[in-house]
Design a protein around this motif. Structure first.
Motif, PDB file in Angstrom:
ATOM      1  N   HIS A 476       0.828  -0.850  -0.260  1.00  0.00           N
ATOM      2  CA  HIS A 476      -0.170   0.074  -0.100  1.00  0.00           C
ATOM      3  C   HIS A 476       1.262   0.944   0.238  1.00  0.00           C
ATOM      4  N   SER A 477       1.058   2.475  -1.467  1.00  0.00           N
ATOM      5  CA  SER A 477       1.814   3.006  -1.813  1.00  0.00           C
ATOM      6  C   SER A 477       1.937   4.354  -0.087  1.00  0.00           C
ATOM      7  N   GLY A 478       0.313   4.453  -0.317  1.00  0.00           N
ATOM      8  CA  GLY A 478       0.110   4.782   1.064  1.00  0.00           C
ATOM      9  C   GLY A 478       0.731   5.036   2.324  1.00  0.00           C
ATOM     10  N   THR A 479       0.019   3.359   3.308  1.00  0.00           N
ATOM     11  CA  THR A 479       0.596   3.434   4.367  1.00  0.00           C
ATOM     12  C   THR A 479       1.814   3.123   3.841  1.00  0.00           C
ATOM     13  N   ALA A 480       2.435   3.103   3.356  1.00  0.00           N
ATOM     14  CA  ALA A 480       4.450   3.328   3.060  1.00  0.00           C
ATOM     15  C   ALA A 480       4.755   4.658   3.797  1.00  0.00           C
ATOM     16  N   ARG A 481       4.016   5.444   3.985  1.00  0.00           N
ATOM     17  CA  ARG A 481       4.346   6.636   3.948  1.00  0.00           C
ATOM     18  C   ARG A 481       4.338   6.831   5.316  1.00  0.00           C
ATOM     19  N   LEU A 482       3.427   6.792   6.141  1.00  0.00           N
ATOM     20  CA  LEU A 482       2.885   6.332   7.459  1.00  0.00           C
ATOM     21  C   LEU A 482       2.996   5.109   8.150  1.00  0.00           C
ATOM     22  N   TYR A 483       3.531   3.829   7.734  1.00  0.00           N
ATOM     23  CA  TYR A 483       3.601   3.016   9.048  1.00  0.00           C
ATOM     24  C   TYR A 483       5.599   2.818   8.995  1.00  0.00           C
ATOM     25  N   THR A 484       5.756   2.214   9.834  1.00  0.00           N
ATOM     26  CA  THR A 484       7.039   1.742   9.772  1.00  0.00           C
ATOM     27  C   THR A 484       7.285   0.055   9.813  1.00  0.00           C
ATOM     28  N   ASP A 485       8.066   0.224   8.692  1.00  0.00           N
ATOM     29  CA  ASP A 485       7.707  -1.536   8.271  1.00  0.00           C
ATOM     30  C   ASP A 485       9.254  -1.506   7.664  1.00  0.00           C
ATOM     31  N   LEU A 486       9.264  -3.521   6.426  1.00  0.00           N
ATOM     32  CA  LEU A 486      11.246  -3.398   6.810  1.00  0.00           C
ATOM     33  C   LEU A 486      10.267  -4.230   5.526  1.00  0.00           C
ATOM     34  N   GLY A 487      10.645  -4.121   4.158  1.00  0.00           N
ATOM     35  CA  GLY A 487      10.586  -4.910   3.224  1.00  0.00           C
ATOM     36  C   GLY A 487      12.732  -5.154   2.768  1.00  0.00           C
ATOM     37  N   LEU A 488      12.228  -6.674   2.131  1.00  0.00           N
ATOM     38  CA  LEU A 488      13.720  -6.862   1.979  1.00  0.00           C
ATOM     39  C   LEU A 488      13.438  -7.839   0.749  1.00  0.00           C
ATOM     40  N   PHE A 489      14.369  -7.614  -0.232  1.00  0.00           N
ATOM     41  CA  PHE A 489      14.011  -7.266  -2.195  1.00  0.00           C
ATOM     42  C   PHE A 489      15.291  -8.533  -1.939  1.00  0.00           C
ATOM     43  N   THR A 490      14.724 -10.206  -2.249  1.00  0.00           N
ATOM     44  CA  THR A 490      15.818 -11.200  -2.467  1.00  0.00           C
ATOM     45  C   THR A 490      16.429 -12.160  -3.419  1.00  0.00           C
ATOM     46  N   ALA A 491      17.568 -12.285  -4.108  1.00  0.00           N
ATOM     47  CA  ALA A 491      16.798 -13.518  -5.265  1.00  0.00           C
ATOM     48  C   ALA A 491      17.844 -15.559  -4.317  1.00  0.00           C
ATOM     49  N   ASN A 492      17.730 -14.914  -3.284  1.00  0.00           N
ATOM     50  CA  ASN A 492      18.375 -16.576  -1.875  1.00  0.00           C
ATOM     51  C   ASN A 492      17.867 -17.203  -3.126  1.00  0.00           C
ATOM     52  N   PRO A 493      17.536 -18.277  -3.509  1.00  0.00           N
ATOM     53  CA  PRO A 493      17.185 -19.563  -4.276  1.00  0.00           C
ATOM     54  C   PRO A 493      17.011 -20.448  -2.910  1.00  0.00           C
ATOM     55  N   GLU A 494      16.636 -20.140  -1.941  1.00  0.00           N
ATOM     56  CA  GLU A 494      16.102 -21.034  -0.944  1.00  0.00           C
ATOM     57  C   GLU A 494      14.706 -20.467  -0.179  1.00  0.00           C
ATOM     58  N   ILE A 495      15.382 -19.024  -0.916  1.00  0.00           N
ATOM     59  CA  ILE A 495      14.031 -18.479   0.059  1.00  0.00           C
ATOM     60  C   ILE A 495      13.180 -18.378  -1.634  1.00  0.00           C
ATOM     61  N   GLY A 496      13.109 -18.625  -2.171  1.00  0.00           N
ATOM     62  CA  GLY A 496      12.709 -17.936  -3.719  1.00  0.00           C
ATOM     63  C   GLY A 496      11.827 -19.396  -3.383  1.00  0.00           C
ATOM     64  N   ASN A 497      12.319 -20.524  -3.211  1.00  0.00           N
ATOM     65  CA  ASN A 497      11.743 -22.076  -3.705  1.00  0.00           C
ATOM     66  C   ASN A 497      10.523 -21.516  -2.887  1.00  0.00           C
ATOM     67  N   ASP A 498      10.972 -21.725  -1.585  1.00  0.00           N
ATOM     68  CA  ASP A 498       9.474 -21.632  -0.427  1.00  0.00           C
ATOM     69  C   ASP A 498       8.587 -20.318  -0.743  1.00  0.00           C
ATOM     70  N   VAL A 499       8.905 -19.747  -1.012  1.00  0.00           N
ATOM     71  CA  VAL A 499       7.759 -18.610  -1.622  1.00  0.00           C
ATOM     72  C   VAL A 499       7.449 -19.293  -2.965  1.00  0.00           C
ATOM     73  N   HIS A 500       7.791 -19.908  -3.328  1.00  0.00           N
ATOM     74  CA  HIS A 500       6.656 -20.730  -4.515  1.00  0.00           C
ATOM     75  C   HIS A 500       5.997 -21.409  -4.158  1.00  0.00           C
ATOM     76  N   LEU A 501       6.799 -22.732  -2.979  1.00  0.00           N
ATOM     77  CA  LEU A 501       5.526 -23.948  -2.744  1.00  0.00           C
ATOM     78  C   LEU A 501       4.839 -22.553  -1.502  1.00  0.00           C
ATOM     79  N   ILE A 502       4.783 -22.076  -0.840  1.00  0.00           N
ATOM     80  CA  ILE A 502       3.841 -21.282  -0.289  1.00  0.00           C
ATOM     81  C   ILE A 502       2.450 -20.532  -1.542  1.00  0.00           C
ATOM     82  N   PHE A 503       2.919 -20.170  -2.513  1.00  0.00           N
ATOM     83  CA  PHE A 503       2.082 -19.929  -3.869  1.00  0.00           C
ATOM     84  C   PHE A 503       1.607 -20.706  -4.014  1.00  0.00           C
ATOM     85  N   GLN A 504       1.682 -22.268  -4.473  1.00  0.00           N
ATOM     86  CA  GLN A 504       1.562 -23.145  -5.091  1.00  0.00           C
ATOM     87  C   GLN A 504       0.428 -23.921  -3.915  1.00  0.00           C
TER      88      GLN A 504
END
Length: 700
Positions: A476-504
């Motif tokens: 949410h672009s609006g709350t991203a200016r109002l809330y403290t939050d953390l976001g992580l970009f990664t190409a780690n293969p194990e994390i990518g595979n885990d996320v893939h499995l959750i979406f499946q």
């Protein structure tokens, strides 16, 4: 869930088995959440805060209280009707409701005292006047009468109460006037009571023209105008009294997902009637006669414990409009420039070289949008999958997903239709996504999908590579200016595979899955938290230094609380940064001596969830979409991701763990009696506000 974690423990202090189940060791979740609003209201009284920001804090406390009654009080009434068992604190729903009334009455009194005796006079002195009807001069009154006749009266439909006109339906949180009449109307009917409902189309705050009022920032409440000129609606009759009131209704939608074939259609049907569900609170002008109050209570099926007499406008939160209408930057927080990622490197190249952290609102949200934009246009991107819990109206995220689908990408969106108060918006953008060819999934029956995940599959050098964004907050672009939050970009293969499995799993009704790096509710996150607390406990029992720091919005999961108590008894130092509700009681001798709980209330809403475990010199740092609440750990789809990059982990430790534990300006300490005390700098200690420190260091 591992039941072994919740066997009755042995209390080292008393020797009594099972003593950690003692109800006296737990605060009530609802009362604790209600008390958070006193800390918000304290910001409205803080003279170091710019005046219009103080007004905003007052309105936030009022809006929070509305939502509290719509959700928490409504749910408690439902629990009482069903005869559900008490929470770990041992209080029955009826007992909690009675205590809520007393505590909420204190809060309401404090809110109106702040408005009437602190903020309104201060605003007046600063040249921003919210004029009461007793202070209108003749010119202002003439203009307001004309405004009433031209702009308000044509859209009103007053209803006289008689056998042919029973009490009307009153919409949730709408402004209404009950009018006492004397005399006969044109049909010879005796006047008694009438109801005037203010349509939502009418502005609740009216700005007076400068040539009428003599100042650029003069305002009146619609409720004052209605009460003053209501006699215009009843010609030939005498108005003996006009009293504003507002009713709050339960807004928790109850859709039996297992009994419906199409949850979207069922939810649409429920939304139609949401504004007229069971009443839970009546706010009414304090001078309203008792017999009229009794009439209203009878019609709303409420008792005296639901009445709040108001010394001012019943919809005080609507004064927030003044904040937007007044362009006085000297009365607001100074603007800040969010940090952008340096350079012009493509997002895939940047993430491919190493993990990238965003700390909102200090870091801009635009890299997330840019990654999606590049993915939508990149011919090498094959698929995009994303969870959407709250995205806001006209969401740029949704637009990028639509564009990606139009460009031939395989796009899947897991849309949580039951995101409270965003159901209608989510239904709307789900339709838009489907029309563009996006595969829309509505999550899992019985489990809200609260996880924040974005997965992009890209072909590179003849192989597939996954790029992931995970966060503690919404897309949410609006709350991203109002809330403290953390976001992580990664190409780690194990994390990518885990996320893939959750979406499946979410989209394909897949069996249980085994993840390598991520923890997931409702399967492994709860147990993963308990195991890490137990690991720290074992370190302490072996004489090794042990420390836990966890930051979240709320804490009430009883097994986690008991695990923290056992860790404290073993000597683990525990620092909890919990913004609002906390059921754990710190500082109890022999039980929680080593636990400290603090709450931070500042310019931005504290929202990130960070868990840090010292782990005998090999710190374990995780970020999550989940608070340590029963619903998040046991009844939702949540994710918790480890921070594997040492530089990123060091940054989070410095900016969140150390920084927030050092705050002595916006921090409050939870005492063992349930009260909160503001933290102030010790003698010789410099003031340190965590959020301001980040603004200075990141935003410049």
């Amino acid at each position: 869930m591992n039941a072994a974690h919740d066997t009755p423990p042995h209390d080292a202090a008393t020797g009594d088995a099972g003593s950690l189940y003692d109800p006296s060791l737990y605060f009530n979740r609802e009362l604790s959440q209600l008390d958070f609003n006193f800390r918000v209201l304290a910001q409205a009284r803080d003279e170091s805060v710019p005046l219009l920001e103080r007004l905003k804090y007052l309105c936030i406390s009022c809006t929070n209280l509305d939502e509290f009654f719509e959700i928490r009080a409504g749910t408690l009434r439902h629990a009482g009707d069903l005869g559900l068992m008490p929470a770990p604190d041992g209080l029955s729903p009826s007992t909690v409701l009675a205590r809520i009334h007393d505590r909420a009455a204190e809060l309401v009194s404090a809110q109106y005292d702040c408005w009437n005796h602190v903020l309104r006079p201060a605003l007046d002195e600063a040249g921003v006047r919210v004029l009461g009807r007793d202070s209108w001069n003749s010119r202002q009154k003439r203009w307001l009468l004309a405004y009433f006749r031209d702009e308000i009266m044509p859209v009103l439909s007053p209803l006289g109460l008689d056998p042919a006109h029973p009490f009307p339906k009153i919409l949730n949180k709408s402004l209404n006037i009950v009018v006492v009449l004397k005399g006969r109307d044109a049909f010879g009917r005796d006047g008694n009571l009438a109801i005037v409902r203010a349509p939502r189309s009418l502005p609740r705050i009216i700005q007076l023209p400068e040539n009428v009022s003599g100042g650029p920032n003069d305002f009146v409440f619609l409720s004052a105008v209605l009460s003053t000129f209501v006699d215009e609606l009843f010609p030939g009759m005498e108005v003996k009294g006009a009293y504003q009131f507002r009713v709050t209704r339960n807004s928790e939608l109850l859709v039996d997902e297992e009994e419906v074939d199409n949850i979207a259609l069922a939810l649409r049907d429920e939304l139609v009637g949401r504004g007229y569900l069971r009443a839970v609170r009546l706010e009414i002008a304090d001078q309203c006669p008792d017999e009229i109050v009794r009439t209203l209570l009878e019609n709303f099926d409420l008792n005296e414990n639901a009445v709040y007499r108001i010394n001012g406008p019943v919809n005080l939160n609507r004064v927030i409009q003044v904040y937007d209408l007044v362009t006085r930057m000297d009365l607001k927080f100074p603007p800040f420039q969010q940090r952008q990622l340096p350079g012009s490197e493509a997002m895939f190249d940047r993430i491919g070289r190493g993990d990238v952290l965003l700390h909102h609102p200090f870091d801009a949200f635009t890299p997330v949008l840019e990654l999606l934009r590049q993915a939508a246009e990149d011919p090498h991107v094959l698929a995009i999958k994303q969870t959407l819990y709250r995205s806001g109206k006209d969401s740029p995220i949704v637009e990028q997903l639509v564009q990606a689908a139009r460009n031939g990408k395989d796009v899947t969106a897991v849309v949580e239709l039951r995101a409270r108060f965003d159901e209608e918006a989510n239904l709307g953008f789900a339709d838009r996504l489907q029309e563009a060819g996006v595969q829309v999934v509505y999550g899992v029956v019985g489990f809200k999908t609260h996880a924040k995940m974005l997965l992009i599959v890209r072909r590179e050098d003849g192989r597939l590579r996954r790029y992931v964004h995970m966060g503690t907050g919404n897309y949410h672009s609006g709350t991203a200016r109002l809330y403290t939050d953390l976001g992580l970009f990664t190409a780690n293969p194990e994390i990518g595979n885990d996320v893939h499995l959750i979406f499946q799993q979410l989209s394909g009704l897949a069996p249980s899955i085994k993840l390598k790096r991520l923890l997931q509710s409702p399967f492994t996150l709860h147990d993963g938290v308990l195991k890490r607390i137990d690991r720290e406990t074992q370190h302490a029992r072996a004489g090794r230094p042990a420390h836990i720091v966890a930051k979240m919005n709320a804490l009430n999961e009883p097994q986690v609380v008991r695990a923290l108590y056992r860790a404290s008894q073993a000597g683990v130092q525990i620092d909890l940064i919990v913004r609002s509700a906390c059921t754990l009681r710190p500082g109890v001798p022999g039980v929680s001596d080593n636990i400290r709980v603090r709450s931070i209330v500042g310019r931005f809403l504290e929202h990130h969830r960070v868990y840090w475990f010292a782990n005998d010199g090999q710190p374990d740092l995780l970020c999550s979409s989940a608070d340590w609440l029963e619903r998040n750990l046991l009844r939702r789809v949540e994710t918790c991701f480890p921070i594997l990059d040492p530089e990123v982990a060091a940054r989070i430790h410095a900016e969140v763990v150390v920084n927030y534990l050092s705050d002595n300006v916006n921090a409050w300490t939870l005492r063992s009696d349930g009260s909160y005390a503001p933290v102030t700098p010790a003698e010789g200690e410099a003031p340190h506000a965590a959020q301001l420190s980040l603004l200075a260091s990141i935003c410049g």
